[in-house]
Structure formats: C-alpha cells, structure tokens
Scaffold this active site. Structure first.
Site, PDB file in Angstrom:
ATOM      1  N   GLY A 187       0.770  -1.237   0.000  1.00 34.52           N
ATOM      2  CA  GLY A 187       0.000   0.000   0.000  1.00 34.52           C
ATOM      3  C   GLY A 187       0.796   1.278   0.000  1.00 34.52           C
ATOM      4  N   SER A 228      15.120  -9.673  16.728  1.00 29.90           N
ATOM      5  CA  SER A 228      15.099  -8.338  17.320  1.00 29.90           C
ATOM      6  C   SER A 228      14.352  -8.284  18.653  1.00 29.90           C
ATOM      7  CB  SER A 228      14.462  -7.341  16.343  1.00 29.90           C
ATOM      8  OG  SER A 228      13.109  -7.655  16.098  1.00 29.90           O
ATOM      9  N   LYS A 233       9.270   0.496  13.078  1.00 29.08           N
ATOM     10  CA  LYS A 233       9.168   0.243  14.522  1.00 29.08           C
ATOM     11  C   LYS A 233       8.929   1.541  15.299  1.00 29.08           C
ATOM     12  CE  LYS A 233      12.029  -3.932  14.426  1.00 29.08           C
ATOM     13  NZ  LYS A 233      13.307  -4.555  14.832  1.00 29.08           N
TER      14      LYS A 233
END
Length: 799
Positions: A365, A686, A729
């Site tokens: 998108g 992570s 993030k």
C-alpha cells in the site's frame, strides 16, 4: 417379467413410456446415442428416469411427422435401458441407451403430455437351437465378413467383436444393427418371429448387398483404369482446390512464402535475425503446407516479425517535466524519484546507458506498483507489468523449446511484443514471492534478465536468437528483501520505501485519494470541505497499516454513503468531511487503544517488531511456575525467536548471582513465555532484549516500565546487535504514544536517514550491552553486586 440380459437379471415392465424415433431402428444388445428434443419425448424420458430408467423405443413410418399418431408407428420396437443423459447447449438431450428385448404394442395411450404403451414382450433367449441354426449362424458370419471387406464404411474392429459373441440371438441382432440399410429393411429384420427367420432374412440381405458392392467395385476399377494421368491430376487438383476453398486457405503455397520474404525485406531487423528468418522461410517453402512442422515454422516466423527488434521510443529528458509528473502522481517516495532523475542525467551526458534495475522494498500500500506506471509516463516510455507471484516454471521466463507442442516464448519476450518497443519501463511485481519446484527455478532464470552484464545477449529457448534487454528500465517490487534469493538481490539496486507517517497519509488523502474517489463516485461537482481532524480520526482509529489502501477503502465508504443520500433525492451542494460524518459513516472506532498495560508490571515488557505489513508493538509476557527446568515459548513463534528466548535465559543463568538468584534456580522452575496475538506468526532476532527483560523481571519480581519500548538482538555475552526496520518500529511506537525507545548503539547511523517528523518528540536510548537495557527498562536496578552496576547511557531526545 424377469429376463436374463448379459448375465444380469432385469425386471422388465409391460407398461412403459414411449419415444418415437426418426430414421433409426434400435436392436437389442446394442448401445445407441440418441438426440431427444420434442416435448412429448422429453417428458417420456423424464418419466422413465423417475421410475426404473426403462423406455420403449419404436420407429416412425415417416420421419417428417413431428407429432405421430398410433398409425404412424411400427408395431414392433425395443425395450431399452437408459445409461446416461446429457443436456446439449441448444436445449436438446443426448441420451445413451442399451437395447434389451423386442416388444410389440398391445395398446397405446397419451396422458400427461407423453405416450405410454402396454407391451407384449418377445423374448428370444429361451428358443432352442439346432444344427440348422448353427449352420445359418456361420454362413451369415462369413457373409458379413465379406460385406465388411467390400464396404469400407464399416471399421474392421466390428469383426473382432462379432467373433467373441457365442449366443445366436445376440449375434443376429449385432449383425443387423451394423448393416447400412434402409429403415424399412431393418424394421423387417427386427420383426422376424424367430432366430432362424432372422438369419434367413439377414442372409438374403447380405447376399444382395455383396453382389451390389462387387459390381460397384468393378465399375470403379474400370473407370480408374480408363482415366489418363492428366485427367487424374486435373481431378485431384479440383478436389484439392475445393478443400482449400472450404477451409478458407490460399490457393498457392508460394504466395505465403513470397509474403514472408516481403515482410523480411521491409522490416528493420538485426543481421542475425535476418539470417535465421531466411533459413526458416527456405525450410517452409520445401514443406508440405499442411504438415505439422510447417505450422511450427509459421508460428516461429510470426513471432520473429512481431518483435520490436530495433524499435525504441524517444523518452522525455526534460528534468522539470519528469519531476512534475512524478510529484503529481505520488506523494513522497523521494528515493526512487531521485534515482530516476540521476538516470536521466547520465543519459543526457553519455548518450546511451544501460537501464538501471531498481528493487522497491516496502510494506503493502505504499505505492511500489503504481510508481512503475508513473515512471513510464514521466519518461514517455511504454509500460509493461509482469507479476511473478506464484510462478514455479522456469519456462515462464525463458520460454519453451520448439520441440514441444504449443511452445511459446517466455513472458519477457511476450511483454516486449505487447509493448512494441525495446526500451519500455518493465515492472516485475512481487519478486519476493517466486516459487520453485521440479519444473525449475524461475529466480535463477531471472539472473540473466536482471544482470546488466548479461541481459544484452538474453536468449529465449523458443527464439534461440539473442535479444538485447539492456535498454529496458527494470523495476522490481517486494514486501521483504529477505525473501529474495541472494544472487538475485545482488543484481538489483534496493530502495527501501518505509510506511507513511500520519501527516503524510493526511496529505495523500487530501491531495490524491479524495479527488480520485470523488471522480470515481460521480461527486466531483460537490463543494467539499475536508477537515484534518476528520482525516486523523480515520487514520488513527479506523486503519492500522503502513500504506494507504485501507484508508482509501474507508474514505470510499464515507463518500458512498453520501452518494446513496443523493440517489435517494437529498439535495446536497456542499459536503463537509468532519469527525461526525466519519463516525456516522464508519460506525464505532475499530482500533480503540491497545492491550498494552499502563503501569509497571512484573514479567511484562514491550518490544517492537517489523512485519511485511509495517511496524507493530510486541508485548512479551513471562510467568514462572513450579516445575523442572523447562522453558515454554508460545504465540506462534519461529525458530529464530525461540532461539533468542533460549539465549536470553542462558545469559540470566550464567549471571544468576549478579541478579540475586541461586545458581541452580532453574532446576525447580518452569518458565512460560507468551507473545500475543497467538494466531499471528512471529519470527526474527530483534526481540532478544525484550525477552531477557521480561524473563529477569519475572524472576526478580522487579516491575518493567510499560512507557518504554525496545528492540535489539542479544548474544550469549550480553552484547546488543543492530536490527532492521527502524522506521516502521518507531512509527508503531509513536502511534501508541510511547516516546522512550531503546535501540542498539550500532543503529545510530540509521537514525540520520529517518525523517525529522518521525523523530520529533521521541527519546532514543542507545545501548551496547544488555546491562544498560535492564537499568533503563526495570523500575529498579536488578544487580545486587555494586561493582557491576552499569553507568546509565545518555539518552537522545529529539524536540
């Protein structure tokens, strides 16, 4: 009555629906396909299907009568069993039936729109046989063999089936069914009262037919002998001409060859293409025009002549024009726009340059696919798109060898034919979703296509001629660069497209999406006032994505409600898009807050994750229980994340005394680590510092701050390693109102590339070791030995 038919006992009914037949006489033991289309015959068939699939078939005396009466039918017919019924496209029914036994009409009535008959069954399997019957059987079999030899319209395989029949009544009916005779003759055979009479009748008919066929053969031989060679050639030529006219083909095969030479002479083709085409045309001229090989050669030549070998579109080189078109179509995306302008600059200076191969990587998108079309429009080039998602066959890229039936070039060459230019903008969509199986590896085939040092001599298996792909501007798209094979990724210039920030989505919605939707929904005549708080409301509480697809759907839903109101007669000239209209059109908020805890909690830490859909928060929950040295990890975790959990626990066990824990604390303990949402797959390293923070909090009972989020990989020695996806993030943390974020110190260099709007208001804590993480994340220091207390890291706050 019960009857044995082909070793099967069948209960024959004496009252059955009737189907009159035209130009066909049915015999027992034979299977016939019939077409049923008249209303009363269709109703009779339907009635038979409802009962026991038995039907009475009888022949009409005249085939021209559509609605036959009793006098228009023969008296003797056959009771048959329906095997299959199939509806044809024109509405008629195709019926497959098997004849069972002869029957004579004892009475017939018409009710409910179809004929129904009362029957006298004429069974012959009970008749006794003697030597005369055996002699008649052999004689008729020999006559029938002679009849087949003379009459080529009956296949020889019929003799094989006849030889396997050992019952006299079945043999007689089978021979009668295969005779090419008039309806009257076949009906006379059907009506014979006994097997002997049937054999006698068959013998007479076969004897007469054999004599006639011998005379025809003799006449044909005489005519053929008297015809001279010239007359024969004229006759055959006329026959061939008639066949060609019927098929719509040319009269002279030489005309096609001349036309191909004319195409070759009039076109602009490379020398190697001309040589290959001349070779194929010479080969075609020596072939029979209707051979299979000639069709393959024609198809090959058609492909050669249809490709744009030396056709190039003159692209736009005006910097201002290109830049304005790119900005007019897309908001942001500065990196790909900058790279296109660099390409133009090099082209202007060098004259000719190999097309760059760009790989746009980002969540769904954000405009990866649509930017390819905009680049083509900006450069005034042709545009072709090829979706690679789910491709498993290498031949999709390289094509098939001409030895295969239905062979075609690969989709690269097919797309160039469609573009009619050798320098289009070529979009390879979803390059990270290429499959691989026994048919080959398409990703390996793409190596030649996307290598600037090789693609000027690209060879398709079908063409077997080198084609220059170096002038093509290749653009590939992917959601994750990690899924692209390393050799393929090495040949492309990767450009990361991060998710949009809220203010960027507002600008996109105001300047791009809303005008587009108003035009599509026929509302462009309305005076529209868009309030930013309404757009922020839609973005924050009705969508959760990195791109703008869901935002476009939600805005479309709002405007469609207005379109419905106008269609019902409401007069509206001015439309105000405010929060009230958003709530009325979209209903209650879909994303109200989060499940994050608002106060420091033991065994609970907030991590940050990156997915193909963008960034998200990753809460980690840990619960200690009595048990025996067991670590359970749940939440649909991948192998890498599970290994991070094991590494985190190993670090704590190795440094247990520093945290006030017994060295053997894990022997009588079971730790359960859970990461919601359980149905969503999660993986990656992570979450390492988040896992160790939650584990140590559960073991020491020290609460973890929930107003701080973290991301980073850990090692067994406690070092914090860098991670990827920082843009997404940080965006996820900011969306939830978390401003304190712990990130690896080695990611400091990546922060400089992030937009200032994203960093505004965030307090970033850079850490090198897990001790610094624990000091920042826990409400109090977990270290009991003062000698190992770490000095606090200085945080960087962006105002």
């Amino acid at each position: 009555m019960k009857l044995i038919h082909n070793s099967e006992e069948i209960d024959i009914r004496s009252r059955l629906p009737v189907i009159p037949l035209r130009d066909v006489v049915v015999f027992p033991y034979m299977i016939y396909p019939l077409l049923v289309g008249r209303d009363f015959t269709v109703k009779a068939l339907q009635e038979a299907m409802i009962q026991d699939k038995q039907i009475f078939l009888i022949t009409q005396r005249s085939s021209t009568i559509d609605d036959p009466q009793v006098s228009d039918l023969y008296e003797t017919g056959v009771i048959a069993r329906i095997i299959q019924v199939m509806k044809m496209p024109n509405g008629t029914l195709k019926v497959l039936i098997e004849g069972i036994v002869r029957a004579r009409i004892a009475g017939i009535t018409k009710s409910h729109g179809y004929l129904r008959a009362r029957l006298d069954i004429l069974a012959r399997n009970q008749e006794t046989h003697n030597r005369e019957t055996e002699a008649l059987s052999r004689a008729v079999s020999e006559q029938f063999a002679e009849y087949i030899r003379l009459n080529r319209r009956i296949p020889d395989e019929v003799l094989v089936s006849i030889a396997s029949i050992d019952k006299h009544h079945q043999l007689a009916d089978t021979i009668a069914a295969h005779l090419l005779q008039k309806i009257e003759t076949k009906q006379r055979i059907l009506e014979t009262p006994s097997i002997k009479e049937e054999f006698h009748t068959l013998s007479e008919v076969l004897k007469e037919e054999i004599e006639i066929l011998k005379i025809e053969q003799k006449i044909d031989g005489s005519v053929r002998e008297s015809m001279s060679r010239g007359q024969r050639e004229v006759y055959l030529q006329q026959q061939l001409k008639a066949i060609k006219d019927e098929l719509g083909q040319e009269d002279e095969p030489g005309a096609e060859v001349e036309d191909l030479y004319a195409k070759l002479k009039g076109g602009d083709y490379p020398e190697q293409v001309r040589e290959r085409a001349e070779e194929e045309i010479r080969k075609l001229s020596k072939m029979h025009p209707y051979s299979a090989e000639s069709g393959v050669v024609r198809s090959y030549l058609d492909w050669i002549f249809a490709l744009p070998w030396n056709v190039h579109t003159k692209g736009r080189t005006d910097f201002k024009g290109v830049h304005s078109i790119l900005n007019g179509d897309h908001y942001g995306l500065e990196k790909p726009k900058k790279r296109i302008l660099e390409h133009l600059a090099v082209m202007r200076l060098a004259g000719k340059v190999k097309g760059p191969i760009l790989c746009l990587v980002g969540p769904p998108g954000v405009g990866k696919t649509s930017i390819g079309r905009s680049v083509a429009r900006a450069l005034a080039r042709k545009f072709v798109r090829m979706s690679l998602g789910g491709i498993h066959d290498e031949a999709e890229i390289r094509g098939h060898r001409r030895t295969y039936i239905g062979a075609m070039p690969g989709r690269i060459i097919q797309s160039l034919k469609k573009a009619q230019a050798s320098n289009p903008v070529f979009l390879l969509d979803e390059v990270d979703k290429i499959g691989k199986d026994f048919r080959g590896d398409p990703a390996s085939a793409l190596l030649e296509v996307l290598d600037p040092e090789q693609n000027h001599t690209f060879s398709d298996n079908y063409l077997e001629i080198e084609y220059d792909l170096s002038n093509i501007l290749f653009i590939t798209t992917a959601n994750s660069a990690a899924s692209i094979p390393q050799p393929l990724r090495d040949r492309m210039e990767t450009i990361l497209l991060p998710g949009y920030l809220d203010f960027e989505k507002v600008a996109i919605a105001r300047d791009y999406l809303i005008p587009k939707l108003l035009k599509e929904l026929g509302l462009e005549k309305l005076t529209l006032e868009v309030r930013e708080d309404a757009l922020y409301e839609t973005i924050r509480f009705y969508t959760r994505e990195a791109g703008v697809r869901e935002l476009e759907r939600q805005l479309g839903a709002i405007f469609r409600k207005t379109a419905v109101e106008i269609a019902k007669g409401k007069r509206t000239k001015r439309l105000v898009l405010n929060k009230t209209r958003v709530h009325r059109a979209l209903g209650p908020r879909k994303y109200v807050g989060t499940n994050m805890k608002t106060h420091p909690t033991v065994g609970y830490a907030v991590g940050l994750a990156w997915t193909e859909l963008g960034g998200d928060t990753l809460p980690v929950e840990v619960v200690p229980m009595k048990g025996k040295a067991k670590l359970t990890l749940t939440g649909s975790l991948g192998d890498v994340m599970r290994e991070s959990g094991v590494a985190a626990l190993s670090y704590i066990r190795n440094h247990a005394p520093q945290f006030g824990l017994a060295e053997n604390f894990f022997q009588q303990l079971e730790l359960h680590v859970h990461i919601p949402e359980g149905a969503v797959p999660k993986d990656g390293p992570s979450a390492g510092i988040t896992l160790i923070t939650a584990l140590l909090s559960a073991l020491t009972k020290i609460p973890v701050r929930t107003d701080i989020a973290m991301t980073g990989e850990i090692t067994l020695t406690g070092d914090v390693l860098p991670v990827g996806g920082l843009n997404e993030k940080l965006l996820a943390a900011k969306r939830l109102g978390i401003t304190d974020i712990i990130i690896p110190d080695r990611n400091r260099k990546d922060i400089d590339e992030l937009p200032n709007e994203l960093l505004e208001g965030l307090c970033l804590h850079y850490v090198k070791h897990v001790k610094e993480v624990l000091k920042l994340a826990l409400t109090e220091s977990p270290f009991v030995n003062p000698r190992i207390r770490p000095s606090p890291r200085r945080a960087t706050r962006v105002n």
